[in-house]
Design a protein around this motif. Structure first.
Motif, mmCIF file in Angstrom:
data_model
loop_
_atom_site.group_PDB
_atom_site.id
_atom_site.type_symbol
_atom_site.label_atom_id
_atom_site.label_comp_id
_atom_site.label_asym_id
_atom_site.label_seq_id
_atom_site.Cartn_x
_atom_site.Cartn_y
_atom_site.Cartn_z
ATOM 1 N N PRO A 213 0.840 -1.213 0.000
ATOM 2 C CA PRO A 213 0.000 0.000 0.000
ATOM 3 C C PRO A 213 0.875 1.264 0.000
ATOM 4 N N ILE A 214 1.372 1.622 -1.154
ATOM 5 C CA ILE A 214 2.326 2.727 -1.258
ATOM 6 C C ILE A 214 1.733 3.897 -2.042
ATOM 7 N N LEU A 215 2.035 5.097 -1.597
ATOM 8 C CA LEU A 215 1.528 6.307 -2.248
ATOM 9 C C LEU A 215 2.416 6.687 -3.429
ATOM 10 N N ASP A 216 1.785 7.159 -4.496
ATOM 11 C CA ASP A 216 2.519 7.676 -5.651
ATOM 12 C C ASP A 216 2.673 9.186 -5.440
ATOM 13 N N VAL A 217 3.770 9.582 -4.841
ATOM 14 C CA VAL A 217 3.928 11.000 -4.457
ATOM 15 C C VAL A 217 4.019 11.922 -5.671
ATOM 16 N N ASN A 218 4.568 11.425 -6.775
ATOM 17 C CA ASN A 218 4.629 12.263 -7.977
ATOM 18 C C ASN A 218 3.238 12.519 -8.546
#
Length: 478
Positions: A213-218
């Motif tokens: 569950p990782i955020l796509d910061v870009n």
């Protein structure tokens, strides 16, 4: 008018390109492509492959980012994206020197997280040693529990190593290292992974396929920039000074601004940019003898001040104001008219009925610029006769005149003689209508001739006070 958004590339070559692509594929942009203009700029950057561990690395990033931002200023950019978490450590410093809003990546992600995760959520953080040591994330995520991995060295190797993500290796060892770190954070009961390194956005898809569950910061940064207005930039007032007309008068004018500024420390003073250009052709020589026109030189100087981000321009030269009208319409920022400001001051302090004696160059007198301004204000102007006007010119341009650096001796006596002449013609107030003349009376607001006190008005002093007031109003509005 559409958005014109620029991305600073090079601080992370691949992550900058990834951010640019995610701007392009945003649904808002795809539906309204004519409303958006995107620019990506990357220049050679010597520190590009080095991990952040020294202040020298950050300094090089500051200079690199500043140079690109200044290029953007000339291209009508509406907002700038800086895809580097560590570089946001100097965002406030950079923004004070740049007229374009730089979108804060931390604010963008914090807003996203706030709308999706409750207070107290455990968030796994993968970021550089520099961002971690500076506790940059803690400032924006204080209501969450931030968990850092035990394997920080492995994280740095995955990003900066010979076969790391920065060098274009998106599979194999870097991906496996990042996957292991994510699993460690999840085992520590983290509900979501927040990358604090923009290169990690390049691994979003393979990590999500593995259930991370990782955020796509870009993507979050791109969407935020497109959906939110830039807002106002809090920046100080900046005065542009067309200097060198003449050189000593420019320094005298700057000193008057400083003396009239209520400052308790250096940072309270007005920001000034000066183009000291003594090569501007002589204004009086043009007006009296039709010699070289100074207009182009003055205009180019004003354009450079405009390019430097000045909010307004001051010209500490009375005669030069004969050319202001032909220049102003081609500038984006105003020239504060010293003559008009002086007329307003005299009317307010002495009244319209006061007769004003004018000490100025023959060019200023013949151009009629003071007469036009004062007639409009309802004030009578008295000028010297031919003989006394020659004395004024001698006191300014003579071998022992003020422009030659003389402020004592015969030049002062010549001006007093002309002042006495004007008083005899009925003048109650004397305007020192050449910016060199106040140098003869550095601390005097009146002179005594035959025991008669005569008021002196220094246009550069009046203009300096006007500028100080403008700077105060500007700060209050911002």
């Amino acid at each position: 008018m559409g958005e014109k958004i620029a991305v600073i590339g090079g601080l992370g070559t691949l992550s900058g390109g990834d951010l640019f692509f995610k701007l392009l594929k945003n649904k808002r942009v795809l539906k309204n492509q004519l409303d958006y203009h995107f620019i990506f700029e990357q220049q050679p950057y010597s520190q590009i492959n080095l991990p952040l561990h020294q202040e020298e690395d950050i300094k090089s990033r500051k200079f690199y980012s500043y140079n690109i931002c200044k290029n953007f200023e000339q291209r009508g950019i509406t907002k700038i994206l800086l895809p580097c978490f560590a570089s946001h450590s100097f965002l406030d410093e950079l923004q004070k020197e740049i007229a374009i809003p730089i979108v804060n990546i931390f604010i963008a992600i914090a807003k996203y997280v706030k709308t999706r995760f409750p207070v107290g959520t455990r968030i796994g953080i993968m970021t550089s040693d520099y961002v971690k040591q500076k506790m940059m994330l803690e400032k924006y995520f204080s209501y969450y529990e931030l968990i850092y991995p035990a394997e920080q060295t492995k994280l740095m190797e995955a990003i900066y190593g010979k076969y790391g993500i920065k060098n274009g290796y998106l599979e194999g060892i870097p991906l496996e290292y990042i996957n292991e770190i994510c699993k460690e954070l999840i085992s520590n009961k983290c509900d979501v992974i927040l990358p604090g390194i923009t290169e990690l956005s390049l691994l979003i898809e393979p990590l999500r396929r593995r259930g991370i569950p990782i955020l796509d910061v870009n993507q979050i940064y791109a969407d935020y920039a497109l959906e939110n207005s830039s807002g106002k930039i809090e920046r100080p007032f900046k005065l542009g000074i067309l200097g060198g007309v003449g050189p000593s008068a420019t320094v005298d004018f700057m000193n008057k601004i400083i003396k009239n500024t209520p400052a308790k420390k250096d940072q309270d003073h007005i920001k000034m940019v000066v183009e000291q250009n003594p090569q501007i052709p002589d204004r009086t020589a043009n007006l009296v003898n039709k010699e070289t026109d100074p207009t182009v030189a003055m205009f180019s100087t004003c354009k450079r001040l405009e390019a430097e981000g000045a909010d307004t321009i001051a010209i500490p030269c009375n005669t030069a104001h004969a050319f202001v009208g032909s220049i102003q319409e081609y500038l984006k920022i105003p020239i504060i008219n010293m003559l008009t400001t002086t007329a307003e001051y005299i009317v307010k302090r002495f009244g319209k009925s006061t007769k004003v004696g004018l000490l100025a160059t023959s060019g200023t007198v013949q151009s009629g610029v003071y007469h036009d301004v004062f007639i409009a204000a309802g004030v009578t102007v008295i000028i010297p006769d031919t003989i006394h006007q020659q004395l004024v010119m001698e006191s300014i341009y003579g071998e022992k005149g003020v422009k030659a650096g003389q402020i004592n001796g015969i030049c002062g006596r010549q001006i007093l003689a002309v002042a006495d002449h004007l008083i005899g013609l009925g003048a109650k107030v004397i305007i020192l209508g050449c910016t060199e003349l106040p140098l003869l009376f550095p601390s005097e607001e009146q002179i005594y001739i035959d025991n008669r006190a005569i008021q002196l008005v220094d246009p550069t002093g009046v203009l300096a006070k006007k500028i100080v007031a403008m700077a105060k109003d500007f700060s209050n509005k911002v």
